[in-house]
Enzyme design. Structure first.
Site, PDB file in Angstrom:
ATOM      1  N   GLU A  42      33.404  39.363  25.725  1.00 21.49           N
ATOM      2  CA  GLU A  42      34.106  39.972  26.862  1.00 21.49           C
ATOM      3  C   GLU A  42      33.292  41.130  27.439  1.00 21.49           C
ATOM      4  OE1 GLU A  42      36.318  37.882  28.336  1.00 21.49           O
ATOM      5  OE2 GLU A  42      37.385  37.888  26.444  1.00 21.49           O
ATOM      6  N   SER A  76      48.773  27.114  51.431  1.00 22.66           N
ATOM      7  CA  SER A  76      48.933  26.951  49.989  1.00 22.66           C
ATOM      8  C   SER A  76      50.377  26.649  49.658  1.00 22.66           C
ATOM      9  CB  SER A  76      48.510  28.225  49.261  1.00 22.66           C
ATOM     10  OG  SER A  76      49.545  29.172  49.344  1.00 22.66           O
ATOM     11  N   SER A 135      41.612  33.139  35.080  1.00 16.27           N
ATOM     12  CA  SER A 135      40.659  32.795  36.143  1.00 16.27           C
ATOM     13  C   SER A 135      41.209  31.838  37.186  1.00 16.27           C
ATOM     14  CB  SER A 135      39.355  32.226  35.559  1.00 16.27           C
ATOM     15  OG  SER A 135      38.713  33.216  34.835  1.00 16.27           O
ATOM     16  N   SER A 137      41.376  32.690  40.110  1.00 16.38           N
ATOM     17  CA  SER A 137      40.481  32.899  41.261  1.00 16.38           C
ATOM     18  C   SER A 137      39.228  32.044  41.163  1.00 16.38           C
ATOM     19  CB  SER A 137      40.144  34.376  41.453  1.00 16.38           C
ATOM     20  OG  SER A 137      40.042  35.050  40.241  1.00 16.38           O
ATOM     21  N   GLU A 169      33.628  36.314  45.321  1.00 22.24           N
ATOM     22  CA  GLU A 169      34.526  37.262  44.643  1.00 22.24           C
ATOM     23  C   GLU A 169      33.990  38.695  44.774  1.00 22.24           C
ATOM     24  OE1 GLU A 169      36.589  35.669  41.599  1.00 22.24           O
ATOM     25  OE2 GLU A 169      37.463  37.564  40.948  1.00 22.24           O
ATOM     26  N   ASP A 181      33.353  33.267  34.596  1.00 20.62           N
ATOM     27  CA  ASP A 181      34.510  32.434  34.932  1.00 20.62           C
ATOM     28  C   ASP A 181      34.103  31.213  35.747  1.00 20.62           C
ATOM     29  OD1 ASP A 181      35.701  34.597  33.766  1.00 20.62           O
ATOM     30  OD2 ASP A 181      36.480  35.426  35.639  1.00 20.62           O
TER      31      ASP A 181
END
Ligand code: GLA
Length: 390
Positions: A42, A76, A135, A137, A169, A181
């Site tokens: 991480e 969406s 994740s 995104s 991003e 990610d």
């Protein structure tokens, strides 16, 4: 001959229907990309270090069709009923807001990379929970990047598409995240984790063998929402850059445990702890891969626990809910547990024997209820394939 429809088939039919209903014609195609959990490593990605995420069996799917002008229309299943509309010729990154910044950002970054993106219509649906540290995104970015790459005829490499997603991003959404990610979402393979060296971008699949070992990976979504664009994440990145500079290296990746005494003498107390997390976490990623290859997933529990302690005490990106989730899982039989993702909320993962899964789940739910905390969402995930056209 009769064929049985899977859940994925049903979702594809529903999405095609929603697209056709909204835009008045069928989409050119459907593309899906998964979320991820990170098993180990991480905040090591932007320090040019090692990570070990896996793509999960929850994904974002986009139905897309190309237009013959430069208009983009985005809808969406979770946002407003109205489409977000803009023109590629006049779009500027600062115009982007909300969820539409992700697909808009991908289109923008593809164009920056010289890909002639056509105008397009897009309908998105997803079963990756938003804000859970899984994740969502990257899943959206990667699904859109793959779709637009194919529709524009550019057919970029998966690693290039992952990088387009990261740049969207960073530059359009405004979150200073690393590459982990998007790589997980683009390069995941069934049953394996993605062992990625973020310095040279090289990756290999590492078999997890959860099912044959009688194990499950439980996600405990604490429902504490995290926001990478502001605050803690950027502050940790800055600490790491400062630590590397003061230690005289280009990136913390260049240090290992033998440098810890010098780091302790050189750095202030807080920066030292930040640096110690990155150094030890890189070593835990390599150690986890070794153990998976030699002894299988039963052997990695202690490393998961050590990683959680390091994030809690040295990097300080955990929170009481994540600690409660990991501690309770461990106390009720999990082999190991740790928070996953950027931190400050989101999810923990617990590696649990199939026989203990129900007990761990009940114990976590009871523990949260006893403290008056929001009810967490707890579910098993499996390592799945990366982004694909359906
Ligand atoms: C977020 C970022 C990743 C990575 C993790 C922490 O998920 O998007 O790039 O830095 O946090 O490991």
């Amino acid at each position: 001959m009769t064929t049985t429809k899977t859940e994925a088939d049903r979702q594809a039919i529903t999405l095609t229907g929603a697209f056709t209903n909204y835009f008045g014609h069928e989409p050119d195609g459907l593309w899906r990309a998964p979320g991820r959990v990170n098993l180990m490593g991480e905040h090591t990605d932007y320090n040019e270090g090692l990570v070990l995420p896996f793509a999960i069996d929850r994904s974002t799917t986009v139905a897309v069709s190309a237009r013959d002008d430069r208009t983009v229309r985005l809808v969406s299943s979770f946002g407003d009923a109205e489409a977000v509309e803009f023109n590629l010729d006049t779009f500027a990154p600062e115009d982007a807001h909300g969820w539409s910044a992700y697909p808009a950002g991908v289109a923008w970054e593809l164009e920056q990379a010289g890909v002639p993106v056509p105008g397009f219509e897009l309908y998105v649906s997803s079963d990756v929970p938003v804000g859970a540290g899984l994740s969502s995104s990257a899943a959206l970015e990667c699904a859109v990047a793959l779709a637009l790459s194919e529709l524009s005829g550019a057919r970029l490499e998966r690693t290039q598409l992952a990088d387009i997603g990261r740049r969207a991003e960073n530059n359009v959404v405004g979150a200073p995240t690393g590459i982990m990610d998007q790589y997980a979402s683009m390069l995941g393979t069934r049953n394996s984790a993605v062992y990625l060296d973020c310095r040279d971008g090289k990756s290999v699949p590492v078999s997890l063998g959860l099912e044959e070992s009688g194990l499950v990976c439980l996600v405990i979504d604490t429902k504490v929402s995290h926001a990478h664009a502001n605050g803690g994440y950027a502050a940790r990145r800055a600490s790491c850059a400062r630590g590397a500079h003061q230690m005289g290296v280009g990136a913390l990746r260049d240090l290992d445990s033998t440098d810890l005494p010098r780091a302790e003498r050189t750095l202030d107390e807080e920066t030292f702890r930040r640096v110690r997390h990155i150094i030890t976490e890189n070593e835990r990623v390599a150690g986890t891969v070794d153990l998976l290859r030699t002894h299988g997933p039963h052997a990695i529990g202690d490393l998961l626990d050590a990683s959680h302690r390091s994030m809690r005490d040295d990097f300080e990106i955990s929170c009481p809910e994540l600690n409660l989730a990991a501690d309770t899982a461990r106390a009720n039989g999990a082999l190991g547990a740790r928070m996953t993702g950027g931190g400050f909320g989101g999810s923990a993962i617990a590696l649990v024997s199939t026989d203990d899964a129900a007990r761990v789940k009940d114990a976590v739910l009871t523990g949260f209820a006893a403290r008056g905390l929001q009810t967490p969402d707890i579910f098993a995930v499996l390592p799945a394939d990366g982004a694909q056209k359906l």
